[in-house]
Design a protein around this motif. Structure first.
Motif: not given
Length: 110
Positions: A1-25
Motif C-alpha cells: 500500500x502506498x503511503x499518503x503524502x500531503x500531495x495525496x491528501x490535497x488531491x483527495x480534498x480537491x476531489x471531495x470539494x468537487x463532489x460536494x456539489x451535485x452539478x460538479x458531480x
C-alpha cells in the motif's frame, strides 16, 4: 500500500470539494463517458451556460478537468485517465442513508 503524502491528501480534498456539489458531480460523471463542449454539458444537465462555466472553472482549478481548444470552441475532458475508473468505483459503493435525516435541503444527522 502506498503511503499518503500531503500531495495525496490535497488531491483527495480537491476531489471531495468537487463532489460536494451535485452539478460538479454530474459534470464529472458525464465526462467519464466522453469529452464534451460546455454548451452540450449545460443542455444535458439542465443548467445555464453561466452555471456550467462557473462549475467547469472550479473543476479546472481543482485539477480534475482540462480544456482543449478546438478552433473557436473549447471542449472538456477529465484531466487524468485514473479518474474515470475511480468515479466508477465510487458509484459501486453502497451507502445507507436514513431518509428521515437527509434531504435535498441538507442533512440533519448528528
Amino acid at each position: 500500500m502506498e503511503t499518503a503524502t500531503l500531495t495525496h491528501t490535497a488531491a483527495l480534498a480537491r476531489l471531495g470539494h468537487a463532489l460536494s456539489d451535485e452539478t460538479r458531480t454530474r459534470i464529472l460523471l458525464t465526462l467519464r463517458e466522453a469529452p464534451a463542449y460546455p454548451s452540450d454539458l449545460a443542455d444535458a444537465l439542465g443548467v445555464s451556460r453561466q452555471v456550467m462555466s462557473n462549475q467547469l472553472a472550479c473543476l479546472r482549478g481543482c485539477g480534475l478537468v482540462e480544456s482543449v481548444p478546438d478552433g473557436r470552441r473549447t471542449w472538456y475532458r477529465l484531466a487524468d485517465s485514473h479518474l474515470a475508473p475511480a468515479l466508477d468505483d465510487l458509484l459501486r459503493l453502497v451507502v445507507a442513508v436514513d431518509p428521515t435525516c437527509c434531504s435535498p435541503d441538507g442533512c440533519t444527522c448528528s
